[in-house]
Design a protein around this motif. Structure first.
Motif, PDB file in Angstrom:
ATOM      1  N   UNK A  32      41.399  54.423  -2.909  1.00  0.00           N
ATOM      2  CA  UNK A  32      41.980  54.130  -4.211  1.00  0.00           C
ATOM      3  C   UNK A  32      42.472  55.455  -4.778  1.00  0.00           C
ATOM      4  N   UNK A  33      43.724  55.461  -5.222  1.00  0.00           N
ATOM      5  CA  UNK A  33      44.324  56.659  -5.801  1.00  0.00           C
ATOM      6  C   UNK A  33      44.675  56.349  -7.253  1.00  0.00           C
ATOM      7  N   UNK A  34      44.108  57.139  -8.168  1.00  0.00           N
ATOM      8  CA  UNK A  34      44.338  56.965  -9.607  1.00  0.00           C
ATOM      9  C   UNK A  34      44.940  58.246 -10.161  1.00  0.00           C
ATOM     10  N   UNK A  35      45.585  58.119 -11.306  1.00  0.00           N
ATOM     11  CA  UNK A  35      46.110  59.296 -12.005  1.00  0.00           C
ATOM     12  C   UNK A  35      46.223  58.946 -13.484  1.00  0.00           C
ATOM     13  N   UNK A  36      45.083  59.020 -14.170  1.00  0.00           N
ATOM     14  CA  UNK A  36      45.070  58.736 -15.605  1.00  0.00           C
ATOM     15  C   UNK A  36      44.906  57.270 -15.957  1.00  0.00           C
ATOM     16  N   UNK A  37      44.764  56.408 -14.964  1.00  0.00           N
ATOM     17  CA  UNK A  37      44.617  54.983 -15.261  1.00  0.00           C
ATOM     18  C   UNK A  37      43.203  54.648 -15.729  1.00  0.00           C
ATOM     19  N   UNK A  38      43.129  53.530 -16.433  1.00  0.00           N
ATOM     20  CA  UNK A  38      41.865  52.960 -16.863  1.00  0.00           C
ATOM     21  C   UNK A  38      42.032  51.440 -16.864  1.00  0.00           C
ATOM     22  N   UNK A  39      40.924  50.738 -16.733  1.00  0.00           N
ATOM     23  CA  UNK A  39      40.952  49.287 -16.843  1.00  0.00           C
ATOM     24  C   UNK A  39      41.305  48.932 -18.282  1.00  0.00           C
ATOM     25  N   UNK A  40      42.207  47.980 -18.493  1.00  0.00           N
ATOM     26  CA  UNK A  40      42.564  47.611 -19.872  1.00  0.00           C
ATOM     27  C   UNK A  40      41.335  47.238 -20.698  1.00  0.00           C
ATOM     28  N   UNK A  41      41.367  47.582 -21.981  1.00  0.00           N
ATOM     29  CA  UNK A  41      40.263  47.255 -22.887  1.00  0.00           C
ATOM     30  C   UNK A  41      39.954  45.765 -22.820  1.00  0.00           C
ATOM     31  N   UNK A  42      38.673  45.454 -22.779  1.00  0.00           N
ATOM     32  CA  UNK A  42      38.229  44.070 -22.759  1.00  0.00           C
ATOM     33  C   UNK A  42      38.240  43.420 -21.385  1.00  0.00           C
ATOM     34  N   UNK A  80      27.608  49.316  -6.753  1.00  0.00           N
ATOM     35  CA  UNK A  80      27.756  48.318  -7.807  1.00  0.00           C
ATOM     36  C   UNK A  80      27.405  46.974  -7.164  1.00  0.00           C
ATOM     37  N   UNK A  81      26.379  46.328  -7.686  1.00  0.00           N
ATOM     38  CA  UNK A  81      25.920  45.072  -7.081  1.00  0.00           C
ATOM     39  C   UNK A  81      26.836  43.923  -7.500  1.00  0.00           C
ATOM     40  N   UNK A  82      26.827  42.826  -6.728  1.00  0.00           N
ATOM     41  CA  UNK A  82      27.673  41.689  -7.083  1.00  0.00           C
ATOM     42  C   UNK A  82      27.436  41.230  -8.527  1.00  0.00           C
ATOM     43  N   UNK A  83      28.522  40.935  -9.205  1.00  0.00           N
ATOM     44  CA  UNK A  83      28.547  40.415 -10.581  1.00  0.00           C
ATOM     45  C   UNK A  83      28.038  41.407 -11.619  1.00  0.00           C
ATOM     46  N   UNK A  84      27.936  42.687 -11.260  1.00  0.00           N
ATOM     47  CA  UNK A  84      27.631  43.717 -12.257  1.00  0.00           C
ATOM     48  C   UNK A  84      28.969  44.096 -12.890  1.00  0.00           C
ATOM     49  N   UNK A  85      29.215  43.582 -14.069  1.00  0.00           N
ATOM     50  CA  UNK A  85      30.508  43.785 -14.710  1.00  0.00           C
ATOM     51  C   UNK A  85      30.699  45.263 -15.033  1.00  0.00           C
ATOM     52  N   UNK A  86      31.884  45.761 -14.632  1.00  0.00           N
ATOM     53  CA  UNK A  86      32.183  47.174 -14.822  1.00  0.00           C
ATOM     54  C   UNK A  86      33.685  47.361 -15.011  1.00  0.00           C
ATOM     55  N   UNK A  87      34.034  48.533 -15.504  1.00  0.00           N
ATOM     56  CA  UNK A  87      35.437  48.884 -15.701  1.00  0.00           C
ATOM     57  C   UNK A  87      35.590  50.389 -15.556  1.00  0.00           C
ATOM     58  N   UNK A  88      36.810  50.811 -15.252  1.00  0.00           N
ATOM     59  CA  UNK A  88      37.123  52.235 -15.200  1.00  0.00           C
ATOM     60  C   UNK A  88      37.554  52.637 -16.606  1.00  0.00           C
ATOM     61  N   UNK A  89      36.787  53.519 -17.232  1.00  0.00           N
ATOM     62  CA  UNK A  89      37.099  53.964 -18.591  1.00  0.00           C
ATOM     63  C   UNK A  89      38.165  55.049 -18.583  1.00  0.00           C
ATOM     64  N   UNK A  90      38.127  55.917 -17.550  1.00  0.00           N
ATOM     65  CA  UNK A  90      39.119  56.991 -17.472  1.00  0.00           C
ATOM     66  C   UNK A  90      39.134  57.594 -16.073  1.00  0.00           C
ATOM     67  N   UNK A  91      40.279  58.183 -15.734  1.00  0.00           N
ATOM     68  CA  UNK A  91      40.416  58.971 -14.506  1.00  0.00           C
ATOM     69  C   UNK A  91      41.216  60.224 -14.849  1.00  0.00           C
ATOM     70  N   UNK A  92      41.124  61.232 -14.007  1.00  0.00           N
ATOM     71  CA  UNK A  92      41.824  62.503 -14.236  1.00  0.00           C
ATOM     72  C   UNK A  92      43.308  62.264 -14.436  1.00  0.00           C
ATOM     73  N   UNK A  93      43.888  62.999 -15.373  1.00  0.00           N
ATOM     74  CA  UNK A  93      45.322  62.903 -15.647  1.00  0.00           C
ATOM     75  C   UNK A  93      46.100  64.064 -15.043  1.00  0.00           C
ATOM     76  N   UNK A  94      45.435  65.174 -14.786  1.00  0.00           N
ATOM     77  CA  UNK A  94      46.139  66.379 -14.316  1.00  0.00           C
ATOM     78  C   UNK A  94      46.451  66.334 -12.824  1.00  0.00           C
TER      79      UNK A  94
END
Length: 105
Positions: A32-42, A80-94
């Motif tokens: 997985x390659x991210x650059x400043x992305x986060x899971x949308x709020x909610x 992360x175990x099955x059904x453990x609700x989680x989200x990406x709050x932030x990733x590096x932007x630089x």
């Protein structure tokens, strides 16, 4: 076939990029390659499989519906175990954030 995890990174990182590296019916290995992305709020991921994830480059913060946020730096990993609700709050932007994720039953 020989390849390199850090090679051939996508150039368009306007959205996270999920690339299947290997797998079968019960296991999937992704880069997985991210650059400043986060899971949308909610929005929360609620997966049916275990997810073992390691951060190889950059920094990221995961939030869990039940629990405290977790900040990952290179070398950090967790399951992360099955059904453990989680989200990406932030990733590096630089620069890119590189994740190795293994999904399994």
């Amino acid at each position: 076939m020989l390849d390199n995890f850090f090679a051939k990174l996508p150039t368009d990182l306007s959205a996270e990029v999920f690339e299947k590296l290997a797998g079968n019916d019960t296991v999937t290995i992704e880069r997985i390659v991210s650059n400043g992305q986060a899971t949308p709020d909610g929005q929360w991921y609620d997966q049916t499989q275990h997810e073992w994830v390691m951060l190889l480059k950059g920094e990221a913060t995961l939030e869990f519906e039940q629990g405290e946020p977790v900040t990952l730096t290179p070398g950090d990993y967790l399951t992360i175990v099955p059904h453990q609700k989680h989200r990406v709050a932030s990733t590096s932007k630089s620069s890119e954030t590189l994740w190795l994720a293994v999904f399994y039953d």
